[in-house]
Design an enzyme around this catalytic site. Structure first.
Site, short mmCIF file in Angstrom:
data_model
loop_
_atom_site.label_atom_id
_atom_site.label_comp_id
_atom_site.label_asym_id
_atom_site.label_seq_id
_atom_site.Cartn_x
_atom_site.Cartn_y
_atom_site.Cartn_z
N GLU A 176 0.83 -1.33 0.16
CA GLU A 176 -0.04 0.01 -0.19
C GLU A 176 1.06 1.15 -0.04
O GLU A 176 0.44 2.36 0.27
CB GLU A 176 -0.99 0.06 1.21
N HIS A 256 -4.71 1.63 7.31
CA HIS A 256 -3.24 2.00 7.01
C HIS A 256 -2.54 2.65 8.33
O HIS A 256 -3.23 2.93 9.11
CB HIS A 256 -3.00 3.06 6.05
N CYS A 374 -2.84 11.33 3.77
CA CYS A 374 -3.24 10.47 2.49
C CYS A 374 -2.83 11.22 1.30
O CYS A 374 -2.62 10.63 0.35
CB CYS A 374 -4.34 10.09 2.77
#
Ligand code: SUG
Length: 450
Positions: A176, A256, A374
């Protein structure tokens, strides 16, 4: 050193199809906002305003472009044939969920685009970049190839940059990107970075024992992927640490690592449910970084993980300002949540380099589970490397004006999942991205341009 590293914040530009489709199981905001009406123009402008605010702090900001959505090339690889219009009509009628999957503007969360090691840390002295394969979620996995091509268009000079292939295979090497990566180092105050230590966190192990795995929500990053990244990023093995994300944190919405932890330089702030055995991790970091290391841990009693997931205080940008002090750019939701805010205020009052908090409105992105952190990929570069970037991506005053006008010209201010089948949305996106690739001097990075 005039060629000392500068951390460049590469922000993802929100794409014209930004919508709330409820695609990410385990991401609470994505699930809760499924089906609500989005505002792509507002979202893109919030992103540009954040870039300006960060630039105004003296930080170098650059942009990464959105991708074409709906992504017709993916539909063709799934066996749909005919003109783009025919394919989109058929998929809208017969496979509405697939249409949602190929329509997400998720490339805006550029923290997930790649993982990077700067030339100062690598064995060959070049900047190494591994685009993330994002295998766990279909709508994100289809970003990887274009992301690689965009990064190669920007970092094309092989004497200083290596853009690797995304990790191969399926779920074994699910990666990721930098959402699970943190680079810490000791700083001497003159811009020199010493003892850099890279944290590569992961949520499950493909081959290892499976006792401590989340029970409800998917762990996206594998340990094997994290270890492959450390090799590809050309790091000395004693500079890499591989902590496990706490399974209870994942089960409560921390899909995450950057939902519960963030750090840079010698500063690290984390929730106690970010990692399994965070105490051992902090001791290891203290040994490797030295006396300047400062960590602040929020306990469940100070800041329940539900508040951290709803308000995203850890999904802040921690920025090193000219002169060496740090600032935190946090989402407005953290200002409004008393416990999140109290935690951030405690950070500023404690003994560490963070001197101020700036709250910014990125609500459109937050409603899909993406905060300020993000929305950016951190790429530490030397000025001599910045000069070798091949595209016009540095977010200066003139690019800001051009991008703002471009968004205002091409973006809608209202979009519902049912509008994804509107053929003119696809045409609008084609026109917008074609123009953007010229503004950014990217060359033909999109399939439709070849
Ligand atoms: O992968 N949301 C993204 C949010 C990514 C946040 N990034 C970091 N934490 N670094 C995701 O879950 C939701 C799309 C939708 O439901 O429409 C989405 O993909």
């Amino acid at each position: 050193d005039p060629d000392a590293l500068i951390e460049v914040s590469f922000d993802g530009i929100v794409g014209p199809s930004h919508n709330f489709a409820g695609l990410s199981v385990g991401n609470v905001a994505s699930t809760e906002n499924d089906g609500s009406v989005s505002n792509p123009r507002g979202a893109a402008l919030q992103g540009l305003r954040k870039m300006r605010a960060v630039r105004d702090l003296g930080v170098t900001v650059a942009v990464l472009p959105p991708q074409l959505r709906p992504h017709v090339p993916t539909l063709r690889t799934l066996g749909f044939t005919g003109s783009d219009e025919v394919i989109l009509k058929r998929v809208a009628e017969k496979h509405p969920h697939l249409l949602r999957l190929v329509s997400s503007a998720s490339a805006m969360w550029s923290a997930n685009a790649a993982t990077v090691s700067p030339g100062s840390d690598t064995l060959d002295g070049r900047v190494h970049i591994v685009p993330a394969n994002l295998r766990t979620m279909f709508h994100r996995a289809i970003e990887a190839e274009t992301t690689r091509d965009v990064l190669r268009a920007i970092f094309g000079d092989p004497s200083r940059f290596v853009v690797h292939e995304p990790l191969p295979g399926g779920a074994h090497y699910s990666d990721e990107g930098a959402a699970n990566h943190t680079r810490l180092y000791a700083s001497d105050g003159n811009g020199n970075q010493d003892r850099a230590t890279h944290l590569f966190a992961w949520g499950r192990s493909t081959w290892g024992s499976s006792e401590l795995q989340p029970k409800h929500f998917p762990a996206r990053q594998t340990r094997e992927a994290s270890e492959a990244l450390a090799r590809l990023l050309s790091l000395d093995s004693d500079r890499a640490v591989f902590p496990q994300q706490h399974p209870d944190g994942i089960d409560r919405g921390a899909f995450h690592t950057d939902v519960l932890a963030v750090g840079t330089g010698s500063f690290f702030m984390l929730h106690e449910l970010a990692f399994l055995d965070h105490e051992a991790l902090l001791e290891r970091l203290k040994r490797s970084i030295g006396d300047s290391f400062r960590a602040i841990v929020a306990t469940e009693a100070d800041l329940p993980v539900a508040d951290a997931v709803a308000a995203y205080p850890f999904n802040s940008q921690v920025l090193v300002l000219p002169g060496g002090d740090m600032a935190i750019v946090a989402p407005t939701e953290s200002e409004e949540n008393p416990r999140a805010r109290a935690f951030l205020e405690r950070v500023v009052e404690s003994d560490n380099p963070v001197k101020r908090i700036i709250y910014l409105d990125v609500r459109q992105s937050m409603k899909n589970g993406g905060g300020p952190a993000c929305l950016r990929q951190r790429i530490p570069l030397r000025p001599s490397e910045i000069a070798l970037m091949s595209a016009r991506v540095i977010f200066d005053v003139s690019l800001e004006a051009q991008l703002t006008a471009w968004v205002e010209k091409h973006y809608r201010d209202k979009l519902e999942p049912k509008d994804l089948s509107d053929p003119s949305l696809y045409q609008e996106s084609l026109t917008a991205l074609d123009e953007l690739s010229r503004i950014l001097v990217l060359g033909s990075v999109y399939e439709f341009q070849r």
